[in-house]
Design an enzyme around this catalytic site. Structure first.
Site, PDB file in Angstrom:
ATOM      1  N   HIS A  52      15.373   3.956   0.934  1.00 45.35           N
ATOM      2  CA  HIS A  52      16.212   3.052   1.727  1.00 45.35           C
ATOM      3  C   HIS A  52      17.250   3.747   2.605  1.00 45.35           C
ATOM      4  CE1 HIS A  52      14.539  -0.483  -0.106  1.00 45.35           C
ATOM      5  NE2 HIS A  52      15.496  -1.264   0.343  1.00 45.35           N
TER       6      HIS A  52
ATOM      7  N   ASP B 265      14.180  -4.715  -6.214  1.00 45.45           N
ATOM      8  CA  ASP B 265      13.901  -4.985  -4.816  1.00 45.45           C
ATOM      9  C   ASP B 265      13.090  -6.265  -4.770  1.00 45.45           C
ATOM     10  OD1 ASP B 265      13.803  -3.359  -1.943  1.00 45.45           O
ATOM     11  OD2 ASP B 265      12.136  -4.741  -2.216  1.00 45.45           O
TER      12      ASP B 265
ATOM     13  N   ARG C  83      10.190  -9.562   6.864  1.00 47.04           N
ATOM     14  CA  ARG C  83      11.420 -10.341   6.995  1.00 47.04           C
ATOM     15  C   ARG C  83      11.967 -10.169   8.400  1.00 47.04           C
ATOM     16  NH1 ARG C  83      14.382  -9.287   1.615  1.00 47.04           N
ATOM     17  NH2 ARG C  83      12.791 -10.693   0.799  1.00 47.04           N
TER      18      ARG C  83
ATOM     19  N   SER D   4      16.824 -10.512   0.060  1.00 50.51           N
ATOM     20  CA  SER D   4      16.838  -9.319  -0.774  1.00 50.51           C
ATOM     21  C   SER D   4      17.342  -9.598  -2.184  1.00 50.51           C
ATOM     22  CB  SER D   4      17.725  -8.264  -0.116  1.00 50.51           C
ATOM     23  OG  SER D   4      18.047  -7.239  -1.012  1.00 50.51           O
TER      24      SER D   4
ATOM     25  N   ARG E 297      19.447  -7.639  -3.582  1.00 46.87           N
ATOM     26  CA  ARG E 297      20.674  -6.847  -3.701  1.00 46.87           C
ATOM     27  C   ARG E 297      21.774  -7.603  -4.463  1.00 46.87           C
ATOM     28  NH1 ARG E 297      21.309  -7.008   2.791  1.00 46.87           N
ATOM     29  NH2 ARG E 297      19.129  -6.552   2.466  1.00 46.87           N
TER      30      ARG E 297
END
Length: 807
Positions: free
Chosen positions: A131, A195, A498, A693, A695
């Site tokens: 990433h 993820d 996305r 995501s 996250r």
């Protein structure tokens, strides 16, 4: 067919004879139950016997046929005999087989694991550096630059992995999901990854689920992992793919049907006769391509992985295909014939039962499916490629394509690169190159090395492409884009998954469309959305018109994959002496302090930090791109809290009223001011809040800056769980129309927390500036253990409390 034992011996002999470093084969101690989960963990074995035992217990209890999803999920129950099971209602306690973490989320996950005080992970776990590599000038230079810039973070992840028993894939290895497909996913596995596109592994028949870092810590700590019992949506495939239609078009079509929230709380299970014809397309037969038998009667694992990967865009818990011959072939080609042979013996547990029932069924006739392109600004806005030019002109979207980008975790396999190269080869034969800028992202070091050897990369460069590093790159906003200025209206087409506003290049005026890599390549050659490769002609350098033929390529190379450079770091047998340094002055890493416990009182007179208007993804809540460098430093990354969300009060991003000073300012600054003044605050959101995501920074940041409650019409699954894990209250309006009763200048009180219980709504008192009050009801999905997380201040705090009690 060969007996199982001979297949294993054959696999061993092949590994020894090949001399290829990627084979790390465990001694075979018996014919069954001693097949290693991966070459990299020779002493961790696949346990199909336990899966079978659990399935039989549950099937007897439920007394009905089971879907494939149910078999694998229930097969991993902590207590299959006593677990309450009701789709969409009960919470399951599960024992996943392994954990995978990408470097941006692994930082916070490992910081939380360090805080737990545990000496070593309880299940096989890996970290993947993909990433933090910014696309700028090309693969080799970008990788070198990333290693220099991110040295502190890579060193932390490497040493933390060594200390706590976690495998470490170095920068340049490739994208986490392609690495998992090549090495770790297998039929029947339950894998969780930090993820949202972890479901990619469903292309090999596994239940692979995206989670936040705190969930990963639970599994690494050996604690049963909780998941609300998923519903199961069946997608029945009939007919056959042909021409320009690809597996990507299946999920683009499904996204258009279900929308970005239609799969929430459900597993998407593909079945039907069409599954076995996904790859039945004609072959171009270029002389530079290695060809297998052109008659293929089963789907490619990589095409199925593409479909599963993008299931994240419809909010699905995960997606899966049944075990079949194509998976077996892929496992064999990636050095795992022993796993395929074992899966054959247990195949009845790796396919759905006859007569099983789905909560919803969607049927797609592949023979009628046309190439699709979705966007802009949302991945569920589906259009046939044949219509997109006219639609774009009508809507005022730019039709000239500035950049075409292929790759990403969704479409970066050998087959994807081959199909794109097949299109490029035709253009080159007529003297054409791409009119648009064109970039290529290989999915892994193995893919990069193999497409270089087999000539695909050369063709893609010759048509005008730039081969980027084996990493996420522009797909997640790691793109140092120079061809436009911020605010300039433009169009890009990608094979990514996305396309939220500003996601790829931080420019809110970039209109991003997602489609298959071969369509991206064709459109990049034409340079316009108005080109339909099925019907339209291009003009060659000689002035003659020609039509692109539908491309095809081999799923797997005829020769063995070229593994490329060795990029894997094994954890030592004993890492207890390994130092893991986090400097107190670091701007990239920060050790975590525990969040404060609930004080036992109702949350009274909270201010509203922001009332969000419309779509609010995790990109809006915690942007990626340049902010990725702070993913290991909670205080620094909190400076991006909700900077992309639109404030309903003024229609602007990152501009909210400070209720204490009446001045407008950035969202993070206002939150910090409230925290400094000891004032609790809430966020009001719309539908599907937190989609996108996995996250967990989107949950950690509001908690860190003093937030207590997020109230919305509905939540995306992963984000709702992440909020709970960090001690926040994600609540939903019992009546969605009550969203309109709350105004940014109001104060809110959540009452009844002393009686907080599963299934019991909470009362919210709205205090208006004129002194009037309204009461509304709020729903929640907390179970008993999740309420304990809230009371302890976070799930991590609760884990420590339980550890102290047990010791």
């Amino acid at each position: 067919s060969l007996p199982f034992s001979l297949l294993i011996l054959s696999s061993l002999q092949h590994a020894l004879n090949s001399g290829v470093r990627r084979y790390h084969v465990a001694p075979v101690l018996c014919q069954r139950a001693k097949v290693a989960m991966s070459h990299f963990e020779p002493n961790e074995y696949i346990n199909y016997e336990k899966l079978e035992k659990n399935i039989n217990i549950v099937r007897k209890r439920l007394d009905r046929p089971l879907t494939l999803s149910e078999k694998i999920v229930y097969g991993h129950l902590d207590d299959p005999a006593k677990q309450e099971i009701e789709r969409g209602k009960t919470y399951l306690r599960l024992r996943p087989d392994r954990v995978a973490m990408q470097d941006a989320t692994a930082q916070m996950a490992m910081l939380q694991f360090i805080s737990s005080g545990l000496p070593k992970v309880a299940v096989p776990s890996t970290i993947h550096c993909d990433h933090l590599i910014e696309a700028q000038s090309g693969g080799e230079k970008d990788l070198k630059r990333a290693k220099d810039i991110n040295q502190e973070v890579y060193n932390f992840l490497s040493t933390a992995g060594a200390k706590y028993g976690v495998g470490f894939w170095k920068p340049g290895s490739g994208i986490i999901h392609q690495i998992i497909l090549e090495n770790y996913s297998y039929p029947g596995v339950m894998l969780i990854g930090t993820d949202s596109h972890t479901p990619n592994g469903g292309g090999l028949g596994g239940i692979c689920i995206g989670v936040g870092g705190a969930d990963a810590v639970d599994v690494m700590a050996g604690i049963p992992w909780e998941l609300k019992c998923p519903k199961v949506i069946g997608v029945k495939l009939t007919g056959k793919l042909s021409g320009w239609t690809s597996p990507k078009d299946v999920i683009l079509k499904v996204a258009g049907i279900l929308t970005v929230k239609g799969g929430t709380g459900a597993i998407i299970e593909y079945h039907g006769p069409g599954v076995d014809s996904i790859s039945c397309t004609g072959r171009i037969g270029w002389p530079w391509a290695f060809s297998f038998d052109p008659v293929i009667s089963s789907p490619t694992s990589l095409g199925m992985a593409t479909i599963c990967n993008m299931g994240a865009e419809i909010g699905a818990t995960t997606s899966i295909f049944p075990y079949n011959e194509r998976m077996k072939k892929y496992l064999g080609k990636t050095g795992r014939a022993d796993i395929a042979a074992l899966a054959d013996e247990f195949k009845q547990h790796l396919v759905p039962d006859s007569g099983c029932q789905y909560d919803q069924v969607i049927e797609i006739n592949l023979s009628e499916l046309k190439p699709h392109i979705n966007g802009p600004f949302t991945p569920d806005l589906a259009h046939p490629v044949s219509d997109i030019g006219a639609v774009a002109e009508k809507e005022g979207w730019p039709v000239d394509i500035r950049v075409g980008l292929i790759g990403s975790c969704t479409n970066s396999s050998y087959e994807d690169m081959g199909r794109s190269a097949a299109v490029a080869k035709q253009a080159l034969a007529h003297g054409l190159k791409c009119k648009s800028m064109f970039t290529i992202t290989p999915g892994s070091e193995q893919i990069r090395a193999t497409i270089e050897r087999d000539g695909y990369a050369k063709i893609l460069r010759e048509v005008g492409g730039l081969v980027l590093a084996n990493a996420c790159g522009p797909c997640i906003g790691q793109w140092d884009r120079k061809d436009i200025k911020k605010g300039e209206k433009n169009t890009i087409v990608t094979s990514y998954n996305r396309n939220f506003t500003g996601r790829n290049d931080a420019n809110p005026e970039t209109h991003a469309f997602v489609t298959s890599p071969e369509i991206v390549t064709a459109l990049s050659i034409a340079g316009t959305l108005k080109f339909n490769p099925e019907t339209d002609y291009l003009t060659g350098a000689d002035g003659k018109k020609f039509k692109l033929e539908a491309p095809d390529a081999d799923e797997l190379p005829k020769m063995e994959f070229d593994p490329g450079q060795d990029t894997y770091q094994y954890p030592p047998k004993d890492g207890s002496g390994q130092r893991v340094d986090v400097s107190p002055t670091s701007q990239r890493l920060q050790l975590l302090e525990p969040f404060d416990k609930w004080d036992g009182k109702d949350l009274e007179d909270m201010l509203i930090l922001i009332k969000v208007k419309g779509k609010c993804t995790t990109d809006h809540i915690s942007a990626a791109g340049p902010w990725l460098k702070f993913r290991g430093h909670l205080d620094n990354i909190s400076n991006n809290l909700l900077i992309g969300a639109i404030n309903i009060e003024n229609g602007k991003a990152n501009s909210v009223r400070n209720a204490l000073t009446q001045e407008f300012g950035p969202v993070p600054d206002t939150a910090r001011y409230y925290k400094k003044m000891g004032v609790k605050w809430a966020v009001i959101g719309d539908e599907n809040y937190g989609e996108g995501s996995s996250r967990e920074h989107a949950a950690l940041e509001p908690r860190h800056l003093g937030g207590r409650v997020i109230i919305t019409k509905s939540f995306a699954r992963i984000h709702e769980t992440n909020l709970k894990k960090q001690g926040l209250l994600p609540l939903t309006f019992a009546d969605p129309a009550d969203y309109n009763k709350i105004h940014p200048v109001d104060k809110l009180s959540i009452v009844g927390l002393k009686d907080f219980a599963p299934g019991k709504p909470l009362k919210c008192i709205i205090k208006h500036p004129n002194g009037s009050q309204e009461t509304i009801m709020l729903n929640h999905t907390f179970n008993e253990s999740q309420i304990e997380w809230f009371q302890a201040g976070s799930a991590l705090n609760r884990m420590k409390e339980l550890q102290q009690k047990s010791s």
